[in-house]
Design an enzyme around this catalytic site. Structure first.
Site, PDB file in Angstrom:
ATOM      1  N   GLU A 288       0.841  -1.214   0.000  1.00 13.40           N
ATOM      2  CA  GLU A 288       0.000   0.000   0.000  1.00 13.40           C
ATOM      3  C   GLU A 288       0.870   1.255   0.000  1.00 13.40           C
ATOM      4  OE1 GLU A 288      -2.805  -0.767  -0.883  1.00 13.40           O
ATOM      5  OE2 GLU A 288      -2.861  -2.835  -0.184  1.00 13.40           O
ATOM      6  N   ASP A 367     -14.825  -4.333 -11.406  1.00  8.18           N
ATOM      7  CA  ASP A 367     -14.528  -5.198 -10.277  1.00  8.18           C
ATOM      8  C   ASP A 367     -14.340  -6.668 -10.702  1.00  8.18           C
ATOM      9  OD1 ASP A 367     -14.188  -5.104  -7.462  1.00  8.18           O
ATOM     10  OD2 ASP A 367     -16.008  -6.317  -7.289  1.00  8.18           O
ATOM     11  N   TYR A 375      -1.454  -7.819 -10.979  1.00  9.19           N
ATOM     12  CA  TYR A 375      -0.460  -7.806  -9.904  1.00  9.19           C
ATOM     13  C   TYR A 375       0.765  -8.642 -10.279  1.00  9.19           C
ATOM     14  CZ  TYR A 375      -4.201  -6.123  -6.785  1.00  9.19           C
ATOM     15  OH  TYR A 375      -5.204  -5.390  -6.207  1.00  9.19           O
TER      16      TYR A 375
HETATM   17  N1  BES Z   1      -5.846  -1.011  -4.566  1.00  7.77           N
HETATM   18  C1  BES Z   1      -5.895  -2.355  -4.112  1.00  7.77           C
HETATM   19  C2  BES Z   1      -7.267  -2.787  -3.646  1.00  7.77           C
HETATM   20  C3  BES Z   1      -8.335  -2.731  -4.718  1.00  7.77           C
HETATM   21  C4  BES Z   1      -8.090  -3.126  -6.016  1.00  7.77           C
HETATM   22  C5  BES Z   1      -9.601  -2.294  -4.394  1.00  7.77           C
HETATM   23  C6  BES Z   1      -9.093  -3.060  -6.987  1.00  7.77           C
HETATM   24  C7  BES Z   1     -10.597  -2.222  -5.350  1.00  7.77           C
HETATM   25  C8  BES Z   1     -10.345  -2.606  -6.655  1.00  7.77           C
HETATM   26  C9  BES Z   1      -4.882  -2.603  -2.993  1.00  7.77           C
HETATM   27  O1  BES Z   1      -3.688  -1.919  -3.164  1.00  7.77           O
HETATM   28  C10 BES Z   1      -4.522  -4.055  -3.033  1.00  7.77           C
HETATM   29  O2  BES Z   1      -3.987  -4.466  -4.015  1.00  7.77           O
HETATM   30  N2  BES Z   1      -4.822  -4.796  -1.973  1.00  7.77           N
HETATM   31  C11 BES Z   1      -4.503  -6.205  -1.877  1.00  7.77           C
HETATM   32  C12 BES Z   1      -3.284  -6.442  -1.050  1.00  7.77           C
HETATM   33  C13 BES Z   1      -2.015  -6.590  -1.798  1.00  7.77           C
HETATM   34  C14 BES Z   1      -0.881  -6.953  -0.835  1.00  7.77           C
HETATM   35  C15 BES Z   1      -2.054  -7.550  -2.939  1.00  7.77           C
HETATM   36  C16 BES Z   1      -5.644  -6.880  -1.167  1.00  7.77           C
HETATM   37  O3  BES Z   1      -6.516  -6.184  -0.670  1.00  7.77           O
HETATM   38  O4  BES Z   1      -5.653  -8.092  -1.092  1.00  7.77           O
HETATM   39 ZN    ZN Z   2      -2.509  -2.683  -4.760  1.00  7.50          ZN
END
Ligand code: BES
Ligand code: ZN
Length: 598
Positions: A288, A367, A375
């Site tokens: 983050e 979504d 990622y």
């Molecule tokens: N920005 C994302 C969360 C997100 C992505 C919310 C798409 C809504 C739509 C956040 O940075 C994220 O990637 N969170 C991951 C954790 C990360 C360590 C892979 C999660 O929430 O699992």
């Molecule tokens: Zn992220």
């Protein structure tokens, strides 16, 4: 720079853009509503006769044009036909106006908002938090809800006395007597980074510029867990340039928070499921934090370019972890990530366009299309580039990329141009060796991806091999004494899907998985117990599903539950009890999953 139009926002249909927001809100827990106004200052009001905002499930009370003396006159507006995902376009005639004030009220069901009763918190007060990414900001404020449109903001928020309000902005560290809080965000941000949380919250500083907000009962545990936060920020700056947002604080939310973390500027929101006690799950915080550069400074222009946010962030996250805790540590994260990537590709389908980095999400709920591909395939592309040009060159490139495009949007085509000019064109044949178009617009995983390996996981594989030849778990216990969460996750992912309930019981008696306080370990263990019908884990599983709302954990668990013999009935029963604890982001996925099989 001509950016593509965003298929998920109505705002693109008029060239007039917002530049500054003055938000004035009353938070009412009784009616579960936010009431107030959003006053928008426009950047280029002469560019067209009207301006268009996104709204979804908002009740619009008034739209006024406000002049420089503060005099308001009614403005003409229309609302387009509602779409369940995109909401409505709010089209306002400008007639010379440069500032518009929109009076409105949110719906109790507003998808961005989760209203918690005291029983869903660690304390005795209600709680509210927002989750705006990807396109939910429009459910709590009228806005141009497109990641390519940025604005600064100030806000005034009134909440019940004794509750603290926090935003993605300069934040208070103490309660006010009046329950009124004022906020200012001086750097321009897109709407998906708008955030608000209200609850019984306390603050503890970690360093001059970092600290933790949490419910009082959670605060001591959280400050212990995140003790290295300042070191992370310093490492990130050393890697890729100055932190541009002044403070970096964390807000630890109640367990129904649907994500692991959300990079709200200046105030990352995190799930309490990373409070493992041993600081073993903090790579999520590094992730983050990394978004403070990749995402918040240089922002994906549309959700089709999501990999520019997440792929860079995963790569950056692991560089931070390597810097703090050695390459061996980062290697474990890379291997776990690569496993996730293979798993995701298999799940989505090797040939699916959803496995491309550059997506086409027009006509769909973003979504649904935002997966682990962005990622881990995104990170793997950067690892491939690193293997070809070396770290020094890649690091210089990334640092200059962040500096050059700060506070701007970036789409995939513009990024590719920049990559070619700054790096690829400097060496004949480099782009071909990178197989760039296969990565960006091709399916699956290109053949030139570098292998990742972990020395520490080799020891885990050894234990798995011994188990498979019939060695009793108890005789292997000593060899696992120094394992971290990561080794245990690799172990659990590597357990054969054929173990019997009796075999799982032996493992459980030795390694105490069901009793683990580590949510990642539990989430990796329960699918085995469900598949094998190991009933001793059932109470812990049900407890987990009733308390934890993190979508990444609960969706696979409901899937595993549905796949058991009496799974239909059990899944519906547990969901019936647990659903009220989940955020809309999670229920929209789970409602569909549970409906599919009935
Ligand atoms: N920005 C994302 C969360 C997100 C992505 C919310 C798409 C809504 C739509 C956040 O940075 C994220 O990637 N969170 C991951 C954790 C990360 C360590 C892979 C999660 O929430 O699992
Ligand atoms: Zn992220």
């Amino acid at each position: 720079m001509q950016l593509p139009t965003d298929p998920h926002s109505h705002a693109g249909s008029s060239p007039v853009r917002v530049r500054h927001l003055v938000l004035d809100l009353l938070v009412d827990f009784d009616t579960r509503s936010l009431t107030g106004s959003a006053t928008w200052h426009l950047a280029n009001p002469d560019a067209a006769p009207e301006v268009v905002f996104d709204v979804r499930d908002l009740t619009i009370a008034s739209v006024e044009s406000v002049d420089s003396d503060g005099n308001a006159t009614t403005a003409d507006y229309t609302l387009t036909t509602p779409d369940p995902v995109l909401g409505q376009g709010l089209r306002v005639s400008l007639a010379g106006a440069t500032t518009l004030r929109i009076g409105y009220r949110t719906a109790p069901t507003a998808a961005a908002l989760q209203w918690l009763v005291p029983a869903q918190t660690a304390g005795t007060q209600p709680f509210l938090f927002t989750q705006s990414q990807a396109i939910l900001a429009r459910t709590w404020l009228p806005c141009q809800d497109s990641p390519g449109i940025r604005f600064t903001y100030e806000a005034s928020v009134r909440v019940p006395a004794h509750l603290l309000a926090l935003m993605s902005a300069e934040n208070p560290q103490q309660l006010t007597a009046s329950g009124e809080y004022r906020f200012r965000m001086a750097q321009p941000i897109p709407a998906y980074l708008m955030a608000l949380a209200v609850g019984d919250l306390a603050f503890a500083p970690l360093s001059a510029r970092t600290g933790i907000y949490a419910e009082p009962a959670t605060l001591p545990v959280a400050t212990h867990e995140f003790a290295d936060l300042e070191k992370m920020v310093a490492a990130a700056e050393q890697l890729y340039g100055p932190y541009r947002w002044d403070r970096y604080d964390l807000l630890v939310l109640p367990p129904s928070f649907p994500f692991g973390g959300m990079e709200n500027p200046r105030l990352t929101f995190v799930t309490p499921t990373i409070l493992a006690g041993d600081r073993s799950l903090t790579s999520l915080v590094a992730h983050e934090l990394a978004h403070s550069w990749s995402g918040n400074l240089v922002t994906n222009a549309t959700w089709n370019d999501f990999w520019l946010n997440e792929g860079f962030t995963v790569y950056f996250e692991r560089r931070i972890m390597e810097h703090l805790y050695t390459g061996e540590y980062a290697d474990m994260l890379q291997v776990l990530g690569r496993d996730t990537l293979h798993h995701t590709i298999a799940e989505i389908g090797e040939a699916s366009p959803d496995t491309h980095l550059r997506l086409n999400l027009a006509g769909r709920d973003p979504d649904e299309g935002l997966t682990e591909i962005a990622y881990e395939k995104g990170c793997s592309l950067l690892l491939t580039l690193e293997s070809l040009v070396g770290r020094t060159h890649l690091d210089t490139f990334i640092k200059e990329y962040f500096a050059h495009f700060s506070f701007q949007a970036m789409d995939t085509a513009t990024f590719l141009d920049y990559l070619r000019t700054e790096l690829l064109n400097k060496e004949p044949g480099l782009e071909a060796r990178l197989q760039l178009s296969d990565w960006v617009d091709g399916p699956g995983l290109p053949t030139n991806v570098p292998a990742v390996a972990s020395r520490r996981f080799a020891a885990v594989d050894q234990v798995l091999a011994e188990l498979s030849t019939g060695t009793a778990p108890a005789t292997l216990l000593a060899g696992t004494a120094d394992w971290s969460s990561h080794e245990w996750l690799h172990f659990l992912h590597g357990l054969p899907p054929t173990l019997s309930a009796a075999q799982l019981q032996l493992l459980d008696e030795t390694f105490q998985f069901t009793a683990s306080g580590n949510a990642e370990i539990l989430a990796a263990w329960f699918p085995h117990t469900l598949r094998a019908g190991y009933a001793a884990a059932t109470p812990a599983l049900e407890h987990f599903l009733r308390h934890v709302g993190r979508r990444k954990f609960i969706v696979p668990l409901y899937r595993a539950l549905l796949a058991t013999p009496d799974g239909q009935a059990r899944a519906h029963y547990i969901y019936g009890v647990a659903r009220a604890n989940y955020h809309s982001v999670a229920t929209s996925t789970l409602d569909a999953l549970l409906a599919e099989r009935t």
